[in-house]
Design a protein around this motif. Structure first.
Motif, PDB file in Angstrom:
ATOM      1  N   GLY A   1     -22.117  56.353 -50.945  1.00 42.71           N
ATOM      2  CA  GLY A   1     -23.525  56.102 -50.690  1.00 42.71           C
ATOM      3  C   GLY A   1     -23.969  56.695 -49.371  1.00 42.71           C
ATOM      4  O   GLY A   1     -23.400  57.667 -48.893  1.00 42.71           O
ATOM      5  N   MET A   2     -24.988  56.051 -48.766  1.00 44.64           N
ATOM      6  CA  MET A   2     -25.476  56.577 -47.496  1.00 44.64           C
ATOM      7  C   MET A   2     -25.858  55.460 -46.538  1.00 44.64           C
ATOM      8  O   MET A   2     -26.315  54.395 -46.957  1.00 44.64           O
ATOM      9  N   ALA A   3     -25.645  55.736 -45.259  1.00 46.82           N
ATOM     10  CA  ALA A   3     -26.042  54.826 -44.184  1.00 46.82           C
ATOM     11  C   ALA A   3     -27.413  55.264 -43.692  1.00 46.82           C
ATOM     12  O   ALA A   3     -27.647  56.448 -43.450  1.00 46.82           O
ATOM     13  N   LEU A   4     -28.312  54.278 -43.582  1.00 45.95           N
ATOM     14  CA  LEU A   4     -29.683  54.542 -43.177  1.00 45.95           C
ATOM     15  C   LEU A   4     -30.035  53.682 -41.977  1.00 45.95           C
ATOM     16  O   LEU A   4     -29.619  52.531 -41.899  1.00 45.95           O
ATOM     17  N   THR A   5     -30.814  54.216 -41.069  1.00 44.66           N
ATOM     18  CA  THR A   5     -31.285  53.446 -39.926  1.00 44.66           C
ATOM     19  C   THR A   5     -32.799  53.250 -40.050  1.00 44.66           C
ATOM     20  O   THR A   5     -33.507  54.126 -40.548  1.00 44.66           O
TER      21      THR A   5
ATOM     22  N   ASP B   1     -24.223  46.569 -47.102  1.00 48.01           N
ATOM     23  CA  ASP B   1     -24.335  45.725 -45.913  1.00 48.01           C
ATOM     24  C   ASP B   1     -25.621  46.045 -45.173  1.00 48.01           C
ATOM     25  O   ASP B   1     -26.242  47.071 -45.389  1.00 48.01           O
ATOM     26  N   ILE B   2     -25.994  45.093 -44.317  1.00 45.80           N
ATOM     27  CA  ILE B   2     -27.233  45.209 -43.545  1.00 45.80           C
ATOM     28  C   ILE B   2     -26.946  44.791 -42.115  1.00 45.80           C
ATOM     29  O   ILE B   2     -26.194  43.843 -41.888  1.00 45.80           O
ATOM     30  N   SER B   3     -27.551  45.476 -41.153  1.00 46.24           N
ATOM     31  CA  SER B   3     -27.468  45.091 -39.746  1.00 46.24           C
ATOM     32  C   SER B   3     -28.878  45.088 -39.171  1.00 46.24           C
ATOM     33  O   SER B   3     -29.847  45.390 -39.869  1.00 46.24           O
ATOM     34  N   ASP B   4     -28.987  44.800 -37.898  1.00 46.78           N
ATOM     35  CA  ASP B   4     -30.292  44.815 -37.237  1.00 46.78           C
ATOM     36  C   ASP B   4     -30.899  46.213 -37.181  1.00 46.78           C
ATOM     37  O   ASP B   4     -32.104  46.359 -37.026  1.00 46.78           O
ATOM     38  N   ILE B   5     -30.053  47.241 -37.289  1.00 44.21           N
ATOM     39  CA  ILE B   5     -30.574  48.601 -37.141  1.00 44.21           C
ATOM     40  C   ILE B   5     -30.557  49.426 -38.419  1.00 44.21           C
ATOM     41  O   ILE B   5     -31.100  50.510 -38.452  1.00 44.21           O
ATOM     42  N   GLY B   6     -29.942  48.914 -39.487  1.00 40.81           N
ATOM     43  CA  GLY B   6     -29.910  49.714 -40.702  1.00 40.81           C
ATOM     44  C   GLY B   6     -29.209  49.068 -41.871  1.00 40.81           C
ATOM     45  O   GLY B   6     -28.868  47.880 -41.837  1.00 40.81           O
ATOM     46  N   VAL B   7     -28.982  49.879 -42.912  1.00 43.65           N
ATOM     47  CA  VAL B   7     -28.342  49.427 -44.144  1.00 43.65           C
ATOM     48  C   VAL B   7     -27.416  50.524 -44.663  1.00 43.65           C
ATOM     49  O   VAL B   7     -27.588  51.705 -44.335  1.00 43.65           O
ATOM     50  N   PHE B   8     -26.440  50.102 -45.477  1.00 42.81           N
ATOM     51  CA  PHE B   8     -25.655  51.066 -46.249  1.00 42.81           C
ATOM     52  C   PHE B   8     -26.014  50.824 -47.703  1.00 42.81           C
ATOM     53  O   PHE B   8     -25.948  49.697 -48.194  1.00 42.81           O
ATOM     54  N   VAL B   9     -26.427  51.879 -48.400  1.00 40.38           N
ATOM     55  CA  VAL B   9     -26.835  51.781 -49.798  1.00 40.38           C
ATOM     56  C   VAL B   9     -25.746  52.392 -50.669  1.00 40.38           C
ATOM     57  O   VAL B   9     -25.373  53.558 -50.481  1.00 40.38           O
ATOM     58  N   ASP B  10     -25.211  51.572 -51.595  1.00 44.04           N
ATOM     59  CA  ASP B  10     -24.241  52.083 -52.570  1.00 44.04           C
ATOM     60  C   ASP B  10     -24.979  52.920 -53.591  1.00 44.04           C
ATOM     61  O   ASP B  10     -25.995  52.489 -54.141  1.00 44.04           O
ATOM     62  N   LEU B  11     -24.478  54.115 -53.847  1.00 42.55           N
ATOM     63  CA  LEU B  11     -25.100  55.011 -54.822  1.00 42.55           C
ATOM     64  C   LEU B  11     -24.022  55.562 -55.746  1.00 42.55           C
ATOM     65  O   LEU B  11     -22.981  56.037 -55.276  1.00 42.55           O
TER      66      LEU B  11
ATOM     67  N   ALA C   1     -28.266  43.554 -51.826  1.00 42.06           N
ATOM     68  CA  ALA C   1     -29.707  43.408 -52.078  1.00 42.06           C
ATOM     69  C   ALA C   1     -30.202  44.574 -52.929  1.00 42.06           C
ATOM     70  O   ALA C   1     -29.836  45.727 -52.694  1.00 42.06           O
ATOM     71  N   ARG C   2     -31.061  44.255 -53.888  1.00 42.02           N
ATOM     72  CA  ARG C   2     -31.672  45.318 -54.708  1.00 42.02           C
ATOM     73  C   ARG C   2     -32.733  46.033 -53.872  1.00 42.02           C
ATOM     74  O   ARG C   2     -33.571  45.386 -53.243  1.00 42.02           O
ATOM     75  N   VAL C   3     -32.660  47.360 -53.860  1.00 39.97           N
ATOM     76  CA  VAL C   3     -33.620  48.164 -53.114  1.00 39.97           C
ATOM     77  C   VAL C   3     -34.142  49.298 -53.987  1.00 39.97           C
ATOM     78  O   VAL C   3     -33.495  49.705 -54.958  1.00 39.97           O
ATOM     79  N   ARG C   4     -35.313  49.783 -53.608  1.00 45.20           N
ATOM     80  CA  ARG C   4     -35.879  50.986 -54.217  1.00 45.20           C
ATOM     81  C   ARG C   4     -35.971  52.013 -53.103  1.00 45.20           C
ATOM     82  O   ARG C   4     -36.547  51.737 -52.048  1.00 45.20           O
TER      83      ARG C   4
END
Length: 116
Positions: free
Chosen positions: A89-93, A42-52, A24-27
């Motif tokens: 990248g980074m994992a975000l909650t 990837d996306i889960s109920d608690i967060g996302v991993f953003v490729d950077l 998914a495209r994100v800002r």
């Protein structure tokens, strides 16, 4: 042999939520780097991993804003917390989210996404 394999898999996989591969495209935005557009892995109920492509070097626990650009409600700004960084990248909650200048708990998202 079985105990050795079991402990190997326990060490490698510590995820508690099912992750779905979603590009998914994100800002994302933060005061140290401004605004960047990226793609989620990837996306889960608690967060996302953003490729950077470029490592941003934010400390674990740093808060950033994230918007899903192609969603039905791209104006929703999610407040996220960095929980892991890697060269990819980074994992975000999810912490909470904002709509029209007001903050809401993440549990209230369904009310804003699909009002009755």
């Amino acid at each position: 042999m079985m105990a050795r394999l079991s402990s190997y898999f326990d060490i490698r996989e510590k995820r508690y939520q099912f992750r779905k591969p979603v590009p998914a495209r994100v800002r994302i935005s933060h005061s140290t780097f401004g605004v960047i557009e990226a793609i989620t892995r990837d996306i889960s109920d608690i967060g996302v991993f953003v490729d950077l492509r470029h490592r941003l070097r934010l400390p674990i626990g740093a808060h950033i804003k994230l918007q899903f650009l192609d969603s039905a409600r791209p104006e929703i700004a999610f407040n996220m917390k960095v929980i892991r960084e890697s060269d990819e990248g980074m994992a975000l909650t999810f912490v909470d989210f904002e709509v029209d200048g007001r903050r809401y708990k993440i549990d209230e998202l369904r009310e804003h996404w699909n009002p009755a």
